[in-house]
Design an enzyme around this catalytic site. Structure first.
Site, PDB file in Angstrom:
ATOM      1  N   HIS A  92     -63.172  49.815 -23.454  1.00  0.00           N
ATOM      2  CA  HIS A  92     -64.496  49.207 -23.254  1.00  0.00           C
ATOM      3  C   HIS A  92     -65.249  49.069 -24.575  1.00  0.00           C
ATOM      4  O   HIS A  92     -65.990  48.099 -24.776  1.00  0.00           O
ATOM      5  CB  HIS A  92     -65.311  50.053 -22.278  1.00  0.00           C
ATOM      6  CG  HIS A  92     -64.765  50.093 -20.887  1.00  0.00           C
ATOM      7  ND1 HIS A  92     -64.382  48.969 -20.201  1.00  0.00           N
ATOM      8  CD2 HIS A  92     -64.524  51.130 -20.036  1.00  0.00           C
ATOM      9  CE1 HIS A  92     -63.944  49.296 -18.994  1.00  0.00           C
ATOM     10  NE2 HIS A  92     -64.014  50.614 -18.874  1.00  0.00           N
ATOM     11  N   GLU A 108     -62.071  47.293 -15.135  1.00  0.00           N
ATOM     12  CA  GLU A 108     -61.560  48.655 -15.008  1.00  0.00           C
ATOM     13  C   GLU A 108     -60.034  48.664 -14.940  1.00  0.00           C
ATOM     14  O   GLU A 108     -59.380  49.522 -15.530  1.00  0.00           O
ATOM     15  CB  GLU A 108     -62.155  49.323 -13.763  1.00  0.00           C
ATOM     16  CG  GLU A 108     -63.637  49.633 -13.872  1.00  0.00           C
ATOM     17  CD  GLU A 108     -63.957  50.542 -15.038  1.00  0.00           C
ATOM     18  OE1 GLU A 108     -63.219  51.519 -15.254  1.00  0.00           O
ATOM     19  OE2 GLU A 108     -64.928  50.261 -15.760  1.00  0.00           O
ATOM     20  N   HIS A 158     -59.009  54.926 -22.135  1.00  0.00           N
ATOM     21  CA  HIS A 158     -59.611  53.966 -21.204  1.00  0.00           C
ATOM     22  C   HIS A 158     -61.008  53.571 -21.676  1.00  0.00           C
ATOM     23  O   HIS A 158     -61.349  52.383 -21.713  1.00  0.00           O
ATOM     24  CB  HIS A 158     -59.664  54.600 -19.807  1.00  0.00           C
ATOM     25  CG  HIS A 158     -60.411  53.803 -18.787  1.00  0.00           C
ATOM     26  ND1 HIS A 158     -59.801  53.112 -17.770  1.00  0.00           N
ATOM     27  CD2 HIS A 158     -61.755  53.592 -18.612  1.00  0.00           C
ATOM     28  CE1 HIS A 158     -60.713  52.509 -17.024  1.00  0.00           C
ATOM     29  NE2 HIS A 158     -61.910  52.794 -17.513  1.00  0.00           N
ATOM     30  N   GLU A 159     -61.809  54.560 -22.056  1.00  0.00           N
ATOM     31  CA  GLU A 159     -63.178  54.271 -22.496  1.00  0.00           C
ATOM     32  C   GLU A 159     -63.192  53.497 -23.811  1.00  0.00           C
ATOM     33  O   GLU A 159     -64.054  52.645 -24.035  1.00  0.00           O
ATOM     34  CB  GLU A 159     -63.987  55.561 -22.612  1.00  0.00           C
ATOM     35  CG  GLU A 159     -64.196  56.287 -21.297  1.00  0.00           C
ATOM     36  CD  GLU A 159     -64.803  55.397 -20.229  1.00  0.00           C
ATOM     37  OE1 GLU A 159     -65.648  54.540 -20.564  1.00  0.00           O
ATOM     38  OE2 GLU A 159     -64.421  55.528 -19.051  1.00  0.00           O
TER      39      GLU A 159
END
Length: 634
Positions: free
Chosen positions: A163, A236, A159-160
């Site tokens: 970004h 998100e 997930h990170e």
């Protein structure tokens, strides 16, 4: 939405942020002017002075905070008391974290980021910070290490990484700096009231002004929270989707979210004041906002996007179970509720590296689709790639004194005469010992290395390289430049790898200086396209006629209405020095066409070797279009 569309969306969000910030500033200035007029009266001159002072406070506050973040992701991690994870960590949870981060970085085609742990945070949370992948930091809380199993940790890190790859991280860190300015008036008012406002004839007026500033500060706080919520929520959800696409299974990410929702510690951070400033960067809500100010979708909504059958009753069952038996990182069973399916990842077969002389099958649209969009197969391949790197080379990549000879060894040419000149350049700048060590590594360890392992080895070495003091990094960059420019006969891969190292080191030294979203169109960089495609076509085809056809295939992709004749530059790869910056400044969607054009030139003869595929990956990385390894697809 692919990488290029996400980059374009991030650029549009940056523009929207400027508009929202401007509206917030106008609202604050009007509120201050109105309050001062009601309390003190005054004419146009007084209101003009109040406006100028208010704008100056907001502007200086933003500039101060932006300047404090020039160090990039590391400055944010240190602000939270983050502790760097050492290369040779003996703690099993830290080793597991490092292994997961390294595998995902290699699968994504980016340098391994610095890794930090927020040791005093018991909640489950994480963030990625930085201006570019070259200065990125991944930080996780100690609570995440203690409570998440490997699949769940992998889902959070994936997930990170979304970004990191898609421009969100750059926008997030700029948001911190910009919004600080509109909070300045409230901070000033609070400080004055805490110290009593002083004594004397003007004390009353000072206290009134402080109260006005504090009241207006709440307006700034309102706008700041609204802006963060508006910018963050959609991204998100997209990052959750990217993590699932990457790791091939929903149970890991869903399990982490369930442990936040039903566990005792949740995702709240102990440093609530600092947490609000970076609330839009966190994996989970670190402050407790909801409704209009929520920076994340509701946890139940995020879980149901991954497991549609999950219900609120299942969450309550998990709460009751974990009150008696709290979850831990040693529990490898995915967290689930009674109504959710117990899904496990698909069976993973071992992936073998293709033979060094193998030919891969790829098309321009396929390559463009893979840029910064790693798939489950890429993660499996990354695991195989890391395991295939000899242990002694992996050890060298983690040693401060060995990392520079190792990277320079990757740049040395196979031609003895060229290599002798390169050794002279290294010796003149870094000493005879470094030159000898690089040459020995080249002959004994790097020449036999599979072509697909060179970029991953450099990615593993990069975090250690960044630890060196700035003068040492400046000397290294100067040496790299000299080595790749020694002779026009330096191979295109060696030249491009050297350029990639220069770009990554430069961006890690001055992160904020090189962070930008490009705006140029292909029509503005015609000659640069012609030069790059001519060099790539010439390098991949011995026959001049075949090289010309490859060049034309690439130009047809990017500039179909223009006719720029095939004219390979006499300087060979060194002519590319002039093309990188203009091409890197292309609009994100134009970069997609650029990647397709380069691929068309490389693959025109329908023969793409592993070495050519790695060259393509290196060129894409220089232009900030990270491409996963092993491009073939079954």
């Amino acid at each position: 939405m692919n990488f290029f569309e996400r980059q374009a969306a991030a650029r549009r969000t940056s523009t929207r942020l400027i508009v929202l910030f401007s509206l917030a500033v106008i609202g604050i200035v009007l509120a201050v002017d109105l309050a001062m007029f009601v309390v003190f009266g005054g004419g146009a001159g007084g209101l003009a002075l109040t406006t100028i002072v208010t704008l100056a406070i907001i502007g200086l506050g933003s500039l101060y905070r932006i300047a404090s973040l020039r160090g990039g992701g590391e400055s944010v991690a240190l602000q939270f008391g983050g502790v760097p994870v050492p290369e040779g960590a003996t703690d099993t949870k830290l080793r597991r974290l490092r292994n997961v981060v390294e595998e995902i970085a290699i699968a994504s085609g980016v340098p391994v980021p610095k890794i930090y742990v927020l040791e005093h945070e018991a909640g489950i949370n994480a963030f990625a910070a930085g201006y570019s992948p070259s200065d990125a930091v991944i930080a996780v809380t100690r609570g995440a290490l203690e409570q998440l199993n490997r699949d769940e940790l992998q889902g959070v890190i994936a997930h990170e990484f979304s970004h990191v790859l898609n421009g969100d991280m750059r926008l997030n860190i700029r948001l911190i700096g910009v919004l600080f300015g509109i909070l300045m008036l409230g901070l000033i008012g609070r400080k004055i009231l805490q110290h009593g406002g002083g004594r004397g004839r003007g004390a009353g007026a000072v206290l009134v002004a402080a109260l006005v500033a504090l009241a207006v500060g709440y307006i700034g706080l309102f706008f700041g929270r609204m802006i963060k919520a508006g910018v963050s929520r959609t991204r998100e959800s997209l990052a959750d989707a990217s993590a699932v696409q990457f790791t091939r299974q929903t149970s890991g990410l869903a399990g982490a979210l369930k442990k936040i929702a039903a566990g005792e510690t949740g995702s709240a951070l102990a440093q609530r004041g600092d947490a609000e400033e970076v609330s839009h960067m966190l994996f989970g809500d670190g402050v407790g906002f909801s409704g209009l100010f929520a920076t994340h979708p509701p946890l139940l909504q995020r879980i149901q996007a991954l497991e549609p059958s999950f219900r609120a009753d299942d969450l309550e069952q998990l709460r009751r179970r974990w009150r008696a038996d709290p979850p831990s990182a040693s529990d490898e069973t995915p967290a689930s509720g009674a109504a959710s399916e117990r899904r496990s990842p698909l069976p993973i077969a071992p992936v073998l590296l293709p033979a060094a002389a193998a030919e891969l099958s790829l098309t321009p649209p396929m390559v463009a689709e893979q840029v910064a969009r790693p798939s489950p197969d890429d993660y499996r391949r990354a695991d195989s790639i890391v395991a295939s790197i000899p242990d002694d080379l992996r050890d060298l990549a983690k040693q401060r004194d060995a990392v520079i000879p190792l990277l320079l060894g990757l740049l040395l040419d196979a031609e003895p005469q060229v290599k002798a000149k390169q050794r002279t350049e290294i010796q003149a700048r870094l000493g005879a010992d470094t030159a000898t060590a690089a040459d020995r590594l080249k002959v004994e360890r790097l020449d036999p290395l599979h072509p697909m392992l060179r970029l991953p080895l450099a990615a593993l070495a990069f975090p250690v390289l960044r630890l060196r003091p700035r003068p040492g990094l400046d000397a290294f960059m100067d040496t790299v430049h000299a080595v790749v420019n020694t002779d026009g006969r330096v191979s295109l891969f060696e030249y491009c790898l050297g350029r990639l190292l220069e770009v990554q080191v430069r961006e890690s030294l001055d992160p904020s200086r090189y962070a930008r979203f490009g705006r140029r169109k292909p029509g503005n960089v015609k000659q640069e396209f012609a030069t790059l495609l001519a060099v790539v076509a010439q390098a991949g085809h011995e026959n001049a006629a075949d090289a010309q056809r490859a060049y034309l295939a690439g130009m047809q992709r990017v500039l179909p209405r223009d006719h720029l004749p095939y004219a390979p530059p006499a300087a060979g790869a060194l002519a590319l020095d002039a093309v990188w910056e203009p091409l890197d400044a292309l609009d994100p969607l134009a970069k997609q066409v650029m990647v397709e054009a380069i691929t068309a030139a490389v693959s025109h003869d329908n023969r793409v070797t592993v070495a050519e595929a790695e060259l393509l990956r290196t060129i894409c990385s220089v232009l900030h279009c990270p491409l996963p390894p092993m491009l073939e697809r079954s």
